[in-house]
Design an enzyme around this catalytic site. Structure first.
Site, PDB file in Angstrom:
ATOM      1  N   MET A 154       0.822  -1.203   0.000  1.00 59.80           N
ATOM      2  CA  MET A 154       0.000   0.000   0.000  1.00 59.80           C
ATOM      3  C   MET A 154       0.865   1.267   0.000  1.00 59.80           C
ATOM      4  O   MET A 154       0.448   2.323   0.462  1.00 59.80           O
ATOM      5  CB  MET A 154      -0.928  -0.003   1.214  1.00 59.80           C
ATOM      6  CG  MET A 154      -1.802  -1.241   1.311  1.00 59.80           C
ATOM      7  SD  MET A 154      -2.831  -1.520  -0.138  1.00 59.80           S
ATOM      8  CE  MET A 154      -3.937  -0.138  -0.068  1.00 59.80           C
ATOM      9  N   GLU A 155       2.081   1.148  -0.535  1.00 63.07           N
ATOM     10  CA  GLU A 155       2.996   2.284  -0.581  1.00 63.07           C
ATOM     11  C   GLU A 155       2.375   3.426  -1.377  1.00 63.07           C
ATOM     12  O   GLU A 155       1.858   3.240  -2.471  1.00 63.07           O
ATOM     13  CB  GLU A 155       4.330   1.873  -1.219  1.00 63.07           C
ATOM     14  CG  GLU A 155       5.359   2.985  -1.219  1.00 63.07           C
ATOM     15  CD  GLU A 155       6.629   2.621  -1.961  1.00 63.07           C
ATOM     16  OE1 GLU A 155       7.590   3.378  -1.872  1.00 63.07           O
ATOM     17  OE2 GLU A 155       6.633   1.577  -2.647  1.00 63.07           O
ATOM     18  N   LYS A 213       5.415  -9.859   7.829  1.00 66.58           N
ATOM     19  CA  LYS A 213       4.396 -10.088   6.819  1.00 66.58           C
ATOM     20  C   LYS A 213       5.021 -10.869   5.669  1.00 66.58           C
ATOM     21  O   LYS A 213       6.078 -10.496   5.152  1.00 66.58           O
ATOM     22  CB  LYS A 213       3.802  -8.783   6.296  1.00 66.58           C
ATOM     23  CG  LYS A 213       2.656  -9.055   5.309  1.00 66.58           C
ATOM     24  CD  LYS A 213       2.026  -7.787   4.766  1.00 66.58           C
ATOM     25  CE  LYS A 213       0.901  -8.164   3.801  1.00 66.58           C
ATOM     26  NZ  LYS A 213       0.297  -6.998   3.120  1.00 66.58           N
ATOM     27  N   GLY A 241      -6.452  -3.974   3.631  1.00 68.09           N
ATOM     28  CA  GLY A 241      -5.703  -3.054   2.782  1.00 68.09           C
ATOM     29  C   GLY A 241      -6.623  -2.431   1.760  1.00 68.09           C
ATOM     30  O   GLY A 241      -7.363  -1.490   2.041  1.00 68.09           O
ATOM     31  N   ARG A 242      -6.628  -2.979   0.541  1.00 66.44           N
ATOM     32  CA  ARG A 242      -7.427  -2.405  -0.545  1.00 66.44           C
ATOM     33  C   ARG A 242      -8.927  -2.427  -0.242  1.00 66.44           C
ATOM     34  O   ARG A 242      -9.657  -1.517  -0.630  1.00 66.44           O
ATOM     35  CB  ARG A 242      -7.142  -3.160  -1.844  1.00 66.44           C
ATOM     36  CG  ARG A 242      -5.699  -3.009  -2.337  1.00 66.44           C
ATOM     37  CD  ARG A 242      -5.434  -3.890  -3.547  1.00 66.44           C
ATOM     38  NE  ARG A 242      -5.703  -5.293  -3.233  1.00 66.44           N
ATOM     39  CZ  ARG A 242      -6.221  -6.157  -4.107  1.00 66.44           C
ATOM     40  NH1 ARG A 242      -6.519  -5.776  -5.331  1.00 66.44           N
ATOM     41  NH2 ARG A 242      -6.429  -7.407  -3.755  1.00 66.44           N
ATOM     42  N   CYS A 255       6.364  -7.587  -0.130  1.00 63.54           N
ATOM     43  CA  CYS A 255       6.203  -6.609  -1.205  1.00 63.54           C
ATOM     44  C   CYS A 255       6.559  -7.231  -2.559  1.00 63.54           C
ATOM     45  O   CYS A 255       7.669  -7.747  -2.746  1.00 63.54           O
ATOM     46  CB  CYS A 255       7.078  -5.387  -0.956  1.00 63.54           C
ATOM     47  SG  CYS A 255       6.936  -4.137  -2.260  1.00 63.54           S
ATOM     48  N   GLN A 294       7.166  -0.106   9.690  1.00 62.98           N
ATOM     49  CA  GLN A 294       7.524  -1.261   8.879  1.00 62.98           C
ATOM     50  C   GLN A 294       8.875  -1.025   8.208  1.00 62.98           C
ATOM     51  O   GLN A 294       9.104   0.029   7.614  1.00 62.98           O
ATOM     52  CB  GLN A 294       6.460  -1.501   7.810  1.00 62.98           C
ATOM     53  CG  GLN A 294       6.743  -2.713   6.926  1.00 62.98           C
ATOM     54  CD  GLN A 294       5.685  -2.889   5.849  1.00 62.98           C
ATOM     55  OE1 GLN A 294       5.979  -2.774   4.663  1.00 62.98           O
ATOM     56  NE2 GLN A 294       4.450  -3.162   6.250  1.00 62.98           N
ATOM     57  N   GLU A 330      -7.815 -10.159  -0.287  1.00 56.75           N
ATOM     58  CA  GLU A 330      -9.135 -10.334  -0.915  1.00 56.75           C
ATOM     59  C   GLU A 330     -10.290 -10.269   0.081  1.00 56.75           C
ATOM     60  O   GLU A 330     -11.304 -10.958  -0.063  1.00 56.75           O
ATOM     61  CB  GLU A 330      -9.169 -11.658  -1.697  1.00 56.75           C
ATOM     62  CG  GLU A 330      -9.916 -11.591  -3.008  1.00 56.75           C
ATOM     63  CD  GLU A 330      -9.375 -10.601  -4.009  1.00 56.75           C
ATOM     64  OE1 GLU A 330     -10.162 -10.125  -4.836  1.00 56.75           O
ATOM     65  OE2 GLU A 330      -8.152 -10.274  -3.993  1.00 56.75           O
ATOM     66  N   ASN A 378      -4.700 -12.034   5.493  1.00 57.87           N
ATOM     67  CA  ASN A 378      -4.775 -10.861   4.628  1.00 57.87           C
ATOM     68  C   ASN A 378      -4.977 -11.310   3.184  1.00 57.87           C
ATOM     69  O   ASN A 378      -4.491 -12.355   2.782  1.00 57.87           O
ATOM     70  CB  ASN A 378      -3.474 -10.047   4.773  1.00 57.87           C
ATOM     71  CG  ASN A 378      -3.377  -8.896   3.787  1.00 57.87           C
ATOM     72  OD1 ASN A 378      -2.506  -8.885   2.932  1.00 57.87           O
ATOM     73  ND2 ASN A 378      -4.266  -7.935   3.899  1.00 57.87           N
TER      74      ASN A 378
END
Length: 305
Positions: free
Chosen positions: A1-2, A132, A216-217, A91, A61, A194, A192
């Site tokens: 999510m940068e 993560k 996140g999204r 990432c 992080q 979907e 994490n």
């Protein structure tokens, strides 16, 4: 999510959801001690003892591949006020992976072990270290070994994005792999990937065999999703979202990134339109615009309907 869940967005979303923990964008560590001003830039919440304005704890992080330098920077982050340390092994960005950071480390579980172990030893037992990961790089063949490395290094918390690096963000997420890890390991595991709705969350928790989720999204697409899942709150209505967008705009235009306001708003609307047809209509109106005044004028009109 940068570049998406920055301090402003964290402040906004933590003000309308009751999160247990929030993670910053990553700070890249190579072969030096990162200057303090970089920590404050990525995590201005450090000026508030590592909490957002609404009281949500913030964890810095770190992303890198050199255990000792990661440990040195972890110590600095804690001294500045971070509520624990999160290590990024997930990432998928090509630029990051080419420089031996992020998901590429999933190819070498032993290095993951060395990094976590070194950071954990440097910080001591009283400081939480979380990691993560993804299910693997190209496939899931090393997943069990990766989880063994994380747990063997005495990490306190493990977040698993239920896809490989190669799968990126393409649906579906394979939550059952997390469940297999939950069956074997006592470490707290966070699922994490979907999670866009309450039904998604319920099914994810069932398959992953954990009641801990990282959003996140899905949170960008449904801004109060955490409270929808946690408390059965009704999803935010379009009028409520308009108020939030107006508040976001006021804050963004007063901040250091005001130059990027139009592109950042459009980026957010691309997620919001997954749940709100009105967001898509708004996006279509402004997608070629760059003038902040004109965009906020249209937002004000939409808000007053």
């Amino acid at each position: 999510m940068e570049g998406v869940l920055d301090a402003l967005m964290r402040d906004l979303l933590t003000s309308i959801n009751q999160f247990d923990l929030c993670i910053t964008e990553f700070i890249r560590v190579v072969d030096s001690l990162v200057p303090k001003h970089v920590f404050y830039k990525i995590c201005p919440e450090l000026h508030q003892n590592g909490f957002t304005s609404s009281g949500t704890p913030i964890r810095v992080q770190l992303l890198g591949q050199e255990p000792n330098w990661l440990a040195e920077n972890a110590i600095r982050a804690i001294e500045l006020g971070s509520q624990g340390i999160d290590l990024n092994f997930g990432c998928p960005a090509k630029a990051v992976n080419k420089s031996r950071g992020g998901a590429v480390l999933l190819k070498t579980p032993e290095q993951i072990y060395q990094i976590i172990s070194t950071v954990k030893q440097a910080l001591g037992e009283q400081t939480q270290v979380s990691a993560k990961i993804r299910l693997g790089f190209e496939d899931t063949s090393l997943f069990r070994e990766i989880v063994d490395a994380v747990t063997g290094a005495n990490a306190d918390l493990l977040t698993v994005h239920a896809r490989t690096k190669l799968q990126g963000y393409k649906p579906p997420a394979y939550w059952h792999f997390i469940g297999e890890a939950s069956d074997v390991h006592a470490i707290d595991i966070i699922a994490n990937g979907e999670i866009w709705s309450l039904p998604d969350a319920v099914e994810c928790m069932r398959q992953a065999k954990t009641n801990k989720l990282m959003l996140g999204r899905g949170l960008l697409a449904r801004p109060n999703l955490a409270n929808v899942i946690k408390f059965g709150e009704q999803p935010m209505t379009w009028p409520q979202l308009c108020d939030l967008l107006h508040r976001y705009s006021d804050l963004e235009l007063q901040g250091e990134k005001s130059f990027y306001y139009s592109s950042r708003l459009k980026q957010w609307l691309r997620y919001l339109k997954l749940n709100y047809p009105q967001a898509n209509a708004f996006f279509e109106q402004i997608k070629t615009m760059k003038c902040k005044t004109e965009i906020t004028r249209i937002l004000q009109q939409i808000r007053s309907y």
